[in-house]
Design a protein around this motif. Structure first.
Motif, PDB file in Angstrom:
ATOM      1  N   GLN A 167       0.825  -1.206   0.000  1.00 28.76           N
ATOM      2  CA  GLN A 167       0.000   0.000   0.000  1.00 28.76           C
ATOM      3  C   GLN A 167       0.862   1.260   0.000  1.00 28.76           C
ATOM      4  O   GLN A 167       0.546   2.252  -0.661  1.00 28.76           O
ATOM      5  CB  GLN A 167      -0.936   0.004   1.216  1.00 28.76           C
ATOM      6  N   ILE A 220      -8.703  -0.026  -4.594  1.00 25.19           N
ATOM      7  CA  ILE A 220      -7.551   0.263  -3.746  1.00 25.19           C
ATOM      8  C   ILE A 220      -6.755   1.447  -4.285  1.00 25.19           C
ATOM      9  O   ILE A 220      -6.461   2.411  -3.564  1.00 25.19           O
ATOM     10  CB  ILE A 220      -6.644  -0.975  -3.631  1.00 25.19           C
ATOM     11  N   MET A 223      -6.469   2.571   4.577  1.00 22.24           N
ATOM     12  CA  MET A 223      -6.829   1.632   3.519  1.00 22.24           C
ATOM     13  C   MET A 223      -6.582   0.192   3.947  1.00 22.24           C
ATOM     14  O   MET A 223      -7.420  -0.693   3.739  1.00 22.24           O
ATOM     15  CB  MET A 223      -6.029   1.954   2.253  1.00 22.24           C
ATOM     16  N   LEU A 268      -9.254  -2.843   4.305  1.00 21.80           N
ATOM     17  CA  LEU A 268      -9.033  -3.973   3.403  1.00 21.80           C
ATOM     18  C   LEU A 268      -9.055  -5.297   4.147  1.00 21.80           C
ATOM     19  O   LEU A 268      -9.520  -6.315   3.622  1.00 21.80           O
ATOM     20  CB  LEU A 268      -7.691  -3.781   2.685  1.00 21.80           C
ATOM     21  N   ASP A 307     -12.140   5.661   2.236  1.00 18.05           N
ATOM     22  CA  ASP A 307     -12.496   4.623   3.212  1.00 18.05           C
ATOM     23  C   ASP A 307     -13.557   3.677   2.640  1.00 18.05           C
ATOM     24  O   ASP A 307     -13.476   2.456   2.802  1.00 18.05           O
ATOM     25  CB  ASP A 307     -13.020   5.268   4.498  1.00 18.05           C
ATOM     26  N   GLY A 325     -12.088   1.339   0.272  1.00 17.94           N
ATOM     27  CA  GLY A 325     -11.335   0.312   0.987  1.00 17.94           C
ATOM     28  C   GLY A 325     -12.237  -0.815   1.459  1.00 17.94           C
ATOM     29  O   GLY A 325     -11.887  -2.003   1.357  1.00 17.94           O
TER      30      GLY A 325
END
Length: 294
Positions: free
Chosen positions: A26, A88, A100, A104, A159, A162
């Motif tokens: 990420q 993403i 994130m 996830l 968000d 995510g």
């Protein structure tokens, strides 16, 4: 095929390597967004990794294009995979990498809830369910420090993307286990997802007018190589091999260590402090994983 009910030393070692690379992913993706658009970045990394998988399979004599009834499942998994990474990479423009990764990793809950519909033998016991909750609670607790502050503009959108990415990731895992892909080779399973996602994400980049950079800095090349070779090729190939040989609920629960690996990498590479809150979270994560996998 009969899958192992518990994670042995080989599985744990592979999972630790995968989770470490995913914890860094990420950060690498968000950093690269300063030089390349999100959809082009996701499409190109899938394309490069797809070529590597094809070459790897050809060198080992693995048949990738033999008819085995896996095409419908492969297309479904590929589209879910593409949608997940679109969420993403686009979401990282609006929220932080730490936020994130927290959202996830709602994915293991969805996998745990969905797997009994596919394989009744993989239903979690009450103790295992409690372990999963403890492990995720530890992750959320560790990242609580990083979630404070003013936040970015339209952070709610990042968000939400995510959360959607987590649902799509779980859907990909369930699609693999619930279709003929469950008996396909790891190379073929991964190639379906990389090939389909490369085309879908590339089409999305063109449709939205994203500009593909022609001049790449060494920084961008390094970030892209890490994502394409280490994450999308090596770690995903190992991950799909694990899905074929071990029960999915055990594997998904173990991936809850990924965001903490990302935090530890930040401490080691960027000098970020390791706080008592993090150490408590690591202890809680260990307890949760033991409860699920014992």
């Amino acid at each position: 095929m009969e899958r192992k009910q518990h994670l042995d030393g080989t599985a744990v070692a592979i999972l630790l390597g995968c989770c470490l690379s995913w914890g860094l992913n990420q950060v690498a993706a968000k950093t690269a967004l300063t030089e390349i658009g999100p959809l082009w970045q996701a499409a190109l990394r899938s394309g490069v990794a797809g070529v590597l998988v094809w070459l790897f399979a050809a060198a080992r004599g693995i048949a990738l294009f033999r008819r085995d009834g896996s095409l419908p499942g492969g297309m479904l998994a590929g589209l879910l995979f593409a949608a997940e990474f679109a969420c993403i990479f686009v979401g990282l423009q609006y929220t932080t990498a730490s936020r994130m990764v927290v959202f996830l990793y709602l994915s293991p809950f969805v996998v745990a809830l969905g797997m009994p519909l596919i394989s009744p033998s993989e239903k979690l016991t009450l103790r295992q369910t409690a372990g999963l909750v403890i492990a995720f609670g530890a992750v959320a607790f560790a990242f609580g420090e990083g979630l404070r502050g003013g936040g970015q503009a339209m952070q709610w959108l990042g968000d939400a993307l995510g959360v959607l990415a987590a649902l799509l990731w779980a859907g990909t895992t369930l699609a693999i286990r619930g279709t003929r892909l469950s008996t396909a080779s790891a190379e073929k399973t991964l190639l379906y997802q990389l090939a389909v996602s490369a085309l879908a994400l590339g089409a999305g980049a063109v449709a939205t007018g994203e500009i593909l950079p022609l001049a790449w800095s060494w920084r961008l090349l390094g970030l892209f190589a890490f994502q394409a070779v280490i994450v999308s090729f090596v770690s995903y190939l190992l991950w799909f091999w694990l899905i074929r040989h071990y029960v999915a609920t055990r594997l998904s629960s173990f991936t809850l260590s990924t965001p903490l690996f990302g935090l530890l990498a930040g401490a080691l590479l960027l000098g970020e402090p390791i706080t008592p809150r993090l150490m408590l979270a690591l202890a809680g994560l260990a307890v949760g994983i033991v409860m699920v996998n014992r």
